[in-house]
Design an enzyme around this catalytic site. Structure first.
Site, PDB file in Angstrom:
ATOM      1  N   CYS A  40       0.849  -1.196   0.000  1.00 21.30           N
ATOM      2  CA  CYS A  40       0.000   0.000   0.000  1.00 21.30           C
ATOM      3  C   CYS A  40       0.887   1.250   0.000  1.00 21.30           C
ATOM      4  CB  CYS A  40      -0.848  -0.045   1.268  1.00 21.30           C
ATOM      5  SG  CYS A  40      -1.816   1.405   1.622  1.00 21.30           S
ATOM      6  N   SER A  42       0.868   3.627   1.965  1.00 20.18           N
ATOM      7  CA  SER A  42       1.314   3.970   3.324  1.00 20.18           C
ATOM      8  C   SER A  42       2.625   3.268   3.668  1.00 20.18           C
ATOM      9  CB  SER A  42       0.251   3.589   4.355  1.00 20.18           C
ATOM     10  OG  SER A  42      -0.936   4.270   4.066  1.00 20.18           O
ATOM     11  N   HIS A  45       5.144   5.601   2.447  1.00 23.92           N
ATOM     12  CA  HIS A  45       5.302   6.699   3.412  1.00 23.92           C
ATOM     13  C   HIS A  45       6.204   6.272   4.572  1.00 23.92           C
ATOM     14  CE1 HIS A  45       2.701   9.384   1.422  1.00 23.92           C
ATOM     15  NE2 HIS A  45       1.534   9.004   1.913  1.00 23.92           N
ATOM     16  N   HIS A  62       0.957  -4.146   6.228  1.00 23.39           N
ATOM     17  CA  HIS A  62      -0.198  -4.006   7.132  1.00 23.39           C
ATOM     18  C   HIS A  62      -1.490  -4.510   6.508  1.00 23.39           C
ATOM     19  CE1 HIS A  62      -0.002  -0.269   4.762  1.00 23.39           C
ATOM     20  NE2 HIS A  62      -1.315  -0.336   4.783  1.00 23.39           N
ATOM     21  N   CYS A 170      -6.793  -3.467   4.412  1.00 24.09           N
ATOM     22  CA  CYS A 170      -6.518  -2.029   4.307  1.00 24.09           C
ATOM     23  C   CYS A 170      -7.339  -1.429   3.179  1.00 24.09           C
ATOM     24  CB  CYS A 170      -5.042  -1.707   4.119  1.00 24.09           C
ATOM     25  SG  CYS A 170      -4.796   0.069   3.875  1.00 24.09           S
TER      26      CYS A 170
HETATM   27  N1  COD Z   1      -3.637  14.284  -9.302  1.00 27.40           N
HETATM   28  C1  COD Z   1      -4.369  13.207  -9.666  1.00 27.40           C
HETATM   29  N2  COD Z   1      -4.043  11.938  -9.343  1.00 27.40           N
HETATM   30  C2  COD Z   1      -2.920  11.743  -8.639  1.00 27.40           C
HETATM   31  C3  COD Z   1      -2.094  12.823  -8.223  1.00 27.40           C
HETATM   32  C4  COD Z   1      -2.490  14.140  -8.588  1.00 27.40           C
HETATM   33  N3  COD Z   1      -1.794  15.205  -8.244  1.00 27.40           N
HETATM   34  N4  COD Z   1      -1.056  12.323  -7.509  1.00 27.40           N
HETATM   35  C5  COD Z   1      -1.227  10.986  -7.480  1.00 27.40           C
HETATM   36  N5  COD Z   1      -2.345  10.637  -8.161  1.00 27.40           N
HETATM   37  C6  COD Z   1      -2.912   9.308  -8.332  1.00 27.40           C
HETATM   38  C7  COD Z   1      -1.944   8.264  -8.826  1.00 27.40           C
HETATM   39  O1  COD Z   1      -1.891   8.231 -10.226  1.00 27.40           O
HETATM   40  C8  COD Z   1      -2.529   6.968  -8.260  1.00 27.40           C
HETATM   41  O2  COD Z   1      -3.454   6.386  -9.130  1.00 27.40           O
HETATM   42  C9  COD Z   1      -3.273   7.444  -7.008  1.00 27.40           C
HETATM   43  O3  COD Z   1      -3.313   8.854  -7.047  1.00 27.40           O
HETATM   44  C10 COD Z   1      -2.555   7.013  -5.706  1.00 27.40           C
HETATM   45  O4  COD Z   1      -2.638   5.644  -5.620  1.00 27.40           O
HETATM   46  P1  COD Z   1      -1.571   4.656  -4.952  1.00 27.40           P
HETATM   47  O5  COD Z   1      -1.916   3.281  -5.423  1.00 27.40           O
HETATM   48  O6  COD Z   1      -0.200   5.178  -5.147  1.00 27.40           O
HETATM   49  O7  COD Z   1      -1.888   4.774  -3.408  1.00 27.40           O
HETATM   50  P2  COD Z   1      -2.854   3.879  -2.489  1.00 27.40           P
HETATM   51  O8  COD Z   1      -4.202   3.847  -3.087  1.00 27.40           O
HETATM   52  O9  COD Z   1      -2.173   2.588  -2.139  1.00 27.40           O
HETATM   53  O10 COD Z   1      -2.858   4.717  -1.120  1.00 27.40           O
HETATM   54  C11 COD Z   1      -3.529   5.820  -1.086  1.00 27.40           C
HETATM   55  C12 COD Z   1      -3.695   6.507   0.278  1.00 27.40           C
HETATM   56  C13 COD Z   1      -3.410   7.946  -0.001  1.00 27.40           C
HETATM   57  C14 COD Z   1      -5.112   6.305   0.720  1.00 27.40           C
HETATM   58  C15 COD Z   1      -2.787   5.951   1.415  1.00 27.40           C
HETATM   59  O11 COD Z   1      -1.452   6.034   1.160  1.00 27.40           O
HETATM   60  C16 COD Z   1      -3.038   6.791   2.634  1.00 27.40           C
HETATM   61  O12 COD Z   1      -2.636   7.921   2.717  1.00 27.40           O
HETATM   62  N6  COD Z   1      -3.734   6.248   3.597  1.00 27.40           N
HETATM   63  C17 COD Z   1      -3.981   6.975   4.793  1.00 27.40           C
HETATM   64  C18 COD Z   1      -5.190   6.584   5.400  1.00 27.40           C
HETATM   65  C19 COD Z   1      -5.063   5.412   6.273  1.00 27.40           C
HETATM   66  O13 COD Z   1      -6.054   4.945   6.755  1.00 27.40           O
HETATM   67  N7  COD Z   1      -3.825   4.932   6.479  1.00 27.40           N
HETATM   68  C20 COD Z   1      -3.521   3.781   7.231  1.00 27.40           C
HETATM   69  C21 COD Z   1      -2.918   2.657   6.417  1.00 27.40           C
HETATM   70  S1  COD Z   1      -3.212   2.766   4.717  1.00 27.40           S
HETATM   71 ZN    ZN Z   2      -2.661   0.726   3.726  1.00 26.32          ZN
END
Ligand code: COD
Ligand code: ZN
Length: 380
Positions: A40, A42, A45, A62, A170
């Site tokens: 994921c 996170s 991060h 996780h 998650c």
């Molecule tokens: N404009 C448009 N799209 C964008 C931009 C932008 N500026 N930047 C990135 N993107 C797109 C990317 O192309 C991608 O498709 C998407 O955003 C991000 O997806 P992933 O696959 O990189 O990330 P995820 O889905 O695995 O994780 C996303 C979260 C942001 C939800 C995650 O990292 C997070 O912050 N979770 C926090 C909340 C939580 O409960 N955390 C605990 C464990 S996850």
């Molecule tokens: Zn996660």
């Protein structure tokens, strides 16, 4: 016991697989043989050190699923041989948040997750030099085996292969919960999903299942938008050029939106979520921004009763809701295989993190045991 696990030694250094020592479960804990785990954003991060200092050395991971091997003497809800999915919020049931019915905000779970410890504040993991290793979000499932708090192992019914069940704890819980619990999307509502990665694609599917009238997928990556359309989005807006984003998203929905889910974690996209709302609409912030980042809003617009709401773990009571979501997957109403863009082995964790940094592909699933996970052929 000796196990192989992917360890974050220090931000900026590759996450490598090491032999580590895992102690057996205490009275309220469960030992699980991990079948598969999802990677994921996170995890990125954490690996980049932007979620706070001192969160290393740590066994990452996780989101995952496996089979129970042993249980502590006070554990009654699972037994050896049971298939389980992990929850990284093993709520205590007795703190103020739990008593108020907000189990995702369990105070001891939050505190210990931040410290990288299990619910009693200690670790079961040690490195080769005897040093204590943290449990990533109390789960540490980029490993052959893990010990989790009892409530962190949620039993699964038959009918869902573990390589797919790996995503439940998650991405699926967060995405579906954001729609059903944090928001409360109603039939016919208009929804924007800003960021259609691993978690956002679950928001898209859940909005469809909730009966949203319009689901506008927003991303800067064409491939993610195609996946979103295949998962029930009614419209897709490519914001790679950042031109007229607000206007184009609103136009796709036939006007301002009832709900906008931010699933990226950037101030600019949180602001975008706010800007596309109709009067009375609500922005739900699922994405997590690095420590210290702020977001600003035009205060005059509170006059139109717009709201912005935080979201952690989809405001979910996992013990109740994860099995329900698993049922949706088993019945074919919530497909998961389509969001898994790669299936690889434990040594593939660092590459998977790198692909997420580059924004390439959707979820990678790490398979520890192909037979247990009922997984397809692995890719290096
Ligand atoms: N404009 C448009 N799209 C964008 C931009 C932008 N500026 N930047 C990135 N993107 C797109 C990317 O192309 C991608 O498709 C998407 O955003 C991000 O997806 P992933 O696959 O990189 O990330 P995820 O889905 O695995 O994780 C996303 C979260 C942001 C939800 C995650 O990292 C997070 O912050 N979770 C926090 C909340 C939580 O409960 N955390 C605990 C464990 S996850
Ligand atoms: Zn996660």
């Amino acid at each position: 016991m000796r196990i192989r696990a992917a360890v974050l030694r220090e931000p900026g250094r590759p996450v490598a697989v090491e032999e580590v020592e895992l102690d057996g479960p205490q009275a309220d804990e469960v030992l699980v043989r991990v079948a598969a785990a999802g990677v994921c954003h996170s995890d990125v991060h954490l690996a980049d050190g932007v979620l706070g200092n001192g969160r290393w050395p740590m066994v990452l991971g996780h989101e995952g699923a496996g089979v129970v091997e042993a249980v502590g003497e006070r554990v009654t809800h699972v037994a050896p041989g049971d298939r389980v999915a992990f929850s990284f919020v093993p709520s205590c049931g007795s703190c103020r948040s739990c008593r108020a019915g907000r189990r995702n905000l369990c105070e001891p779970a939050g505190r210990n997750a931040l410290a990288g410890m299990l619910m009693d504040g200690t670790s079961r993991l040690r490195g080769a030099g005897g040093e204590v290793l943290q449990h990533g979000l109390m789960t540490a499932c980029f490993a052959e085996r893990t010990v989790v708090a009892a409530a962190g192992a949620v039993p699964l019914e038959a009918g869902i292969p573990l390589w797919q069940a790996a995503l439940l704890g998650c991405g699926v819980v967060t995405g579906a919960g954001a729609v059903r619990n944090t928001a409360g999307v109603r039939l016919g509502d208009s929804v924007a999903v800003i960021g259609c990665g691993g978690v956002g694609l679950q928001v898209v599917a859940a909005a469809g299942l909730a009966g949203a009238g319009r689901v506008v997928a927003v991303d800067r990556d064409r491939a993610k938008l195609e996946l979103a359309l295949a998962r029930g989005a009614t419209d897709a807006v490519d914001v790679s050029d950042e031109e007229n984003m607000v206007k184009r998203i609103r136009a796709a929905a036939g006007g301002g939106l009832d709900w906008a889910f931010e699933v990226i974690g950037r101030p600019s996209t949180m602001r975008l979520a706010w800007d596309v709302l109709r009067p009375g609409g609500t922005a739900i912030v699922v994405g997590l921004a690095p420590v210290g980042v702020e977001v600003s809003l035009p205060a005059i617009e509170f006059l139109s009763e717009k709201s912005i709401k935080g979201c952690f773990y989809g405001s979910t009571d996992v013990a109740d809701e994860l099995p329900r979501l698993a049922r949706l997957v088993a019945s074919g109403r919530l497909p998961l295989a389509d969001v898994i863009s790669r299936v690889t082995g434990l040594d593939g964790v660092d590459d998977a993190l790198e692909r997420l940094r580059r924004g390439e592909g959707a979820r990678t699933v790490i398979v520890m045991d192909r037979e247990l996970a009922q997984a397809p052929e692995l890719v290096a």
